[in-house]
Design an enzyme around this catalytic site. Structure first.
Site, PDB file in Angstrom:
ATOM      1  CD  GLU A   1      -3.154   0.134   2.378  1.00 37.09           C
ATOM      2  OE1 GLU A   1      -4.323  -0.308   2.074  1.00 37.09           O
ATOM      3  OE2 GLU A   1      -2.854   0.231   3.386  1.00 37.09           O
TER       4      GLU A   1
ATOM      5  CD  GLU B   1      -2.651   1.098  -4.893  1.00 33.43           C
ATOM      6  OE1 GLU B   1      -2.761   0.220  -3.748  1.00 33.43           O
ATOM      7  OE2 GLU B   1      -3.642   1.457  -5.281  1.00 33.43           O
TER       8      GLU B   1
ATOM      9  CB  CYS C   1      -7.287  -3.482   5.375  1.00 31.31           C
ATOM     10  SG  CYS C   1      -7.001  -1.998   5.864  1.00 31.31           S
TER      11      CYS C   1
ATOM     12  CB  SER D   1      -5.343   0.883  -1.710  1.00 33.29           C
ATOM     13  OG  SER D   1      -4.484  -0.478  -1.734  1.00 33.29           O
TER      14      SER D   1
ATOM     15  CE  LYS E   1     -10.875  -8.577   7.525  1.00 27.27           C
ATOM     16  NZ  LYS E   1     -10.164  -8.290   6.440  1.00 27.27           N
TER      17      LYS E   1
ATOM     18  CD  GLU F   1     -11.504  -9.232   2.948  1.00 29.88           C
ATOM     19  OE1 GLU F   1     -11.177  -9.557   3.780  1.00 29.88           O
ATOM     20  OE2 GLU F   1     -11.097  -8.260   2.541  1.00 29.88           O
TER      21      GLU F   1
ATOM     22  CD  GLU G   1     -14.553  -9.778  -6.230  1.00 29.36           C
ATOM     23  OE1 GLU G   1     -14.937 -10.727  -6.585  1.00 29.36           O
ATOM     24  OE2 GLU G   1     -14.988  -8.751  -6.026  1.00 29.36           O
TER      25      GLU G   1
ATOM     26  CB  CYS H   1     -10.422  -4.756  13.752  1.00 29.22           C
ATOM     27  SG  CYS H   1     -10.215  -4.662  12.023  1.00 29.22           S
TER      28      CYS H   1
HETATM   29 FE1  HC1 Z   1      -8.796  -6.235  10.894  1.00 32.85          FE
HETATM   30 FE2  HC1 Z   1      -6.834  -6.125   9.028  1.00 32.85          FE
HETATM   31  S1  HC1 Z   1      -6.792  -4.867  10.878  1.00 32.85           S
HETATM   32  S2  HC1 Z   1      -9.292  -5.560   8.798  1.00 32.85           S
HETATM   33  O1  HC1 Z   1      -9.463  -4.202  11.105  1.00 32.85           O
HETATM   34  O2  HC1 Z   1      -6.162  -4.865   7.954  1.00 32.85           O
HETATM   35  O3  HC1 Z   1     -11.049  -7.972  10.754  1.00 32.85           O
HETATM   36  O4  HC1 Z   1      -8.160  -6.890  13.598  1.00 32.85           O
HETATM   37  O5  HC1 Z   1      -7.581  -8.686  10.373  1.00 32.85           O
HETATM   38  O6  HC1 Z   1      -7.468  -8.280   6.851  1.00 32.85           O
HETATM   39  O7  HC1 Z   1      -4.287  -7.068   9.787  1.00 32.85           O
HETATM   40  C1  HC1 Z   1     -10.160  -7.166  11.054  1.00 32.85           C
HETATM   41  C2  HC1 Z   1      -8.508  -6.679  12.643  1.00 32.85           C
HETATM   42  C3  HC1 Z   1      -7.792  -7.496  10.360  1.00 32.85           C
HETATM   43  C4  HC1 Z   1      -7.245  -7.322   7.776  1.00 32.85           C
HETATM   44  C5  HC1 Z   1      -5.516  -6.901   9.188  1.00 32.85           C
END
Ligand code: HC1
Ligand code: SF4
Length: 572
Positions: free
Chosen positions: A277, A280, A297, A317, A356, A359, A364, A501
């Site tokens: 990142e 980028e 993220c 990003s 998550k 996700e 993709e 998170c």
């Molecule tokens: Fe998160 Fe991440 S910090 S998004 O907040 O960018 O869920 O803890 O795992 O993938 O590393 C959540 C937390 C986590 C991702 C990272």
């Protein structure tokens, strides 16, 4: 200040208090199922009834403002009977199969029945309504819903989304996404904040526990696990530890005892994300690319911008999240390194997040190797597995994660708190721009719980301007500035959940009383900042294992291979 009497006790409270708040300030915990501090203020459940001397009817204390010299009675036969009657009405419409309910022992309704002494009351519903488990993340059981409205309030007032509402009337009343749509069609962003606000088990995550047990018992599979930064700051709460206790190394031991073949840490991939990142960002600054660039993220956030603000997607990003980067690297480089067939690797992640799960299931987020991540457990689900395995969590010997994907720096740890990704990015970008190791690396301006935070950092002849938003309603404010051409930032961090998170929709349930007593987000974030401060390496680019991944496999940040495995594109 206003002076009132509660059960004969004189109390002075701020003049904008409610009677409920005034009573709680002196330790009288008037019961309520719908009120949630800072989120929901209604008189829906009618459990918080009180009498006011000189007035006739009973009144709901959560909506009643204090008045100079008023005299409140919180306990009388009349109040007790009215509360019990109201509870009976709730129970007549509630599937009280407590012993086999996922909220057993942490349910507010269950606790209130005990507090009110609802003994001997027959609790049986007439007919069960269908459970909605169509979404990849959230299950809605109308038979457990008590219509308190907290989920509606958090979705609308805190997240600024508003996909939930009351439908039908009388006994048929239900809270659900509009037109009876599934959460996916609603469209909901799967942040899970409504789950955390729910006092019962009407809203829960879609469990993947069985899938993971099955993989662990399959001798043909090599089962690996990664744990997100924020999980360690909250998992201990499930085992009676104080909020803000970090349990990193006991958690590793518990995962090993559950039977995972390798224990890795998402913090490693968070470091990797910073390199991709950061590269980028510098590239966009150098070549006049789309600015401000926004982090990618948080999957709730990505779904939010994809659905509600897709005209601004070019700002996001192209980096996959750390969860997905780790998944992808494990099924490619790690598989190669160990002579494993990627199809025989089962990759599990433990996340503080419900989105998550969505996700990991996106098309993709897969390649020739299959899905990057095969199953996602929330912090709560991991706790349940530990309990199912009869592990005495608090007494487990601490141990370390496995090499090399268990190695991380302090920058990776703080990803779990709002502002953490930004701070981690600045630590690396500043060193690159300055061409030297900067020693002062605590960027206080991006820490803390203000909704939108701003900072500028002067390095290497450039003033880097950044902003941080947590909670989608705060993110929307920044998006509007971008649209109006008023956001002259280089880089913006967005996390879908308020607090980041640490307060994700998959974290241990916190009762309303604890919410009022403790600053939960701050305490959990504090555990992460403490771990960061104690680590020998605190900048992502100094992680020797990430460096090894580049030299052995990816080449350099932003390389062709990096793009193949670590980057993604978005849906308009
Ligand atoms: Fe998160 Fe991440 S910090 S998004 O907040 O960018 O869920 O803890 O795992 O993938 O590393 C959540 C937390 C986590 C991702 C990272
Ligand atoms: Fe609203 Fe988030 Fe719940 Fe979806 S998951 S209904 S967006 S609070």
């Amino acid at each position: 200040k206003v002076s009132i009497r509660i059960d004969g006790i004189r109390v002075e409270v701020p003049k904008d208090s409610t009677v409920l708040q005034a009573a709680r300030s002196i330790g009288i915990n008037i019961p309520t199922l719908c009120y949630l501090e800072g989120v929901n203020k209604t008189g829906a459940c009618r459990m918080c009834l009180v009498e006011i001397e000189g007035e006739r009817g009973l009144q709901t204390s959560c909506t009643l403002p204090v008045k100079e010299d008023m005299s409140v009675i919180t306990r009388s036969r009349r109040i007790r009977e009215a509360r019990k009657e109201n509870m009976q009405l709730i129970l007549a419409n509630h599937n009280s199969d407590c012993l086999s309910c996922s909220k057993n022992t942490s349910c507010e309704l269950q606790k209130m029945c005990e507090d009110l002494g609802m003994y001997g009351v027959l609790m049986r519903m007439q007919a069960l309504k269908p459970v909605d488990d169509r979404s990849p993340c959230i299950v809605r059981d109308p038979n457990k819903c008590i219509l308190c409205g907290r989920c509606i309030a958090v979705c609308k007032n805190v997240q600024g989304i508003g996909v939930l509402s009351m439908a039908e009337r009388g006994l048929d009343t239900e809270i659900l996404p509009a037109f009876g749509n599934s959460f996916e069609e609603a469209p909901c962003i799967f942040c899970g904040q409504c789950i955390n606000a729910c006092p019962t088990a009407a809203l829960t995550e879609k469990s993947e526990i069985d899938k993971v047990w099955e993989a662990l018992e399959d001798k043909d599979l090599h089962v690996v696990v990664q744990v997100a930064p924020a999980v360690r700051a909250a998992l201990g709460e499930e085992f009676g530890m104080p909020i803000g206790t970090s349990v990193t190394r006991q958690m590793y031991t518990s995962l090993r005892m559950l039977g995972f073949d390798k224990i890795f840490d998402t913090n490693f991939a968070a470091d990797l994300t910073i390199l991709e990142e950061g590269t980028e960002l510098l590239e966009r600054i150098k070549s006049g690319g789309k600015l401000p660039m926004i982090t990618s993220c948080s999957p709730g956030w990505i779904r939010y911008i994809e659905i509600y603000h897709s005209d601004l997607l070019e700002h996001v990003s192209s980096c996959k999240s750390p969860q997905q980067m780790m998944g992808s690297v494990l099924k490619t480089y790690y598989a190669q390194l160990n002579g494993l067939d990627p199809k025989k690797i089962f990759s599990v992640s433990v996340m503080p997040c419900t989105a998550k799960k969505y996700e990991a299931s996106k098309e993709e987020m897969a390649g020739d190797h299959g899905r990057d991540v095969d199953a996602v457990l929330t912090t709560r689900e991991l706790a349940r597995m530990i309990k199912e395995a009869s592990l005495d969590f608090a007494s487990l010997e601490p141990s370390d994660a496995d090499e090399i994907f268990g190695d991380y720096t302090g920058a990776g740890v703080i990803f779990g708190a709002t502002g953490g990704v930004m701070e981690a990015a600045i630590r690396t970008v500043a060193d690159i721009l300055e061409g030297a190791e900067i020693e002062d690396i605590e960027y206080e301006a991006v820490r803390g719980l203000e909704g939108v935070k701003e900072a500028s950092v002067a390095v290497g002849g450039l003033t880097v301007k950044v902003a941080v938003a947590h909670g989608t309603d705060n993110a929307r404010k920044l998006l509007e500035l971008i649209r109006e051409g008023k956001a002259d930032y280089h880089f913006i961090e967005v996390m879908a959940c308020p607090g980041g998170c640490v307060n994700g929709g998959g974290q241990p349930y916190v009762s309303p009383f604890e919410r009022e007593k403790f600053n939960v987000m701050q305490l959990r974030a504090g555990a992460l900042y403490k771990e960061d401060a104690e680590l020998p390496l605190r900048k992502s680019h100094l992680n020797p294992s990430v460096q090894k991944l580049y030299s052995d496999f990816l080449g350099k940040p932003g390389s062709h291979k990096s793009h193949e495995f670590l980057h993604t594109s978005y849906r308009k």
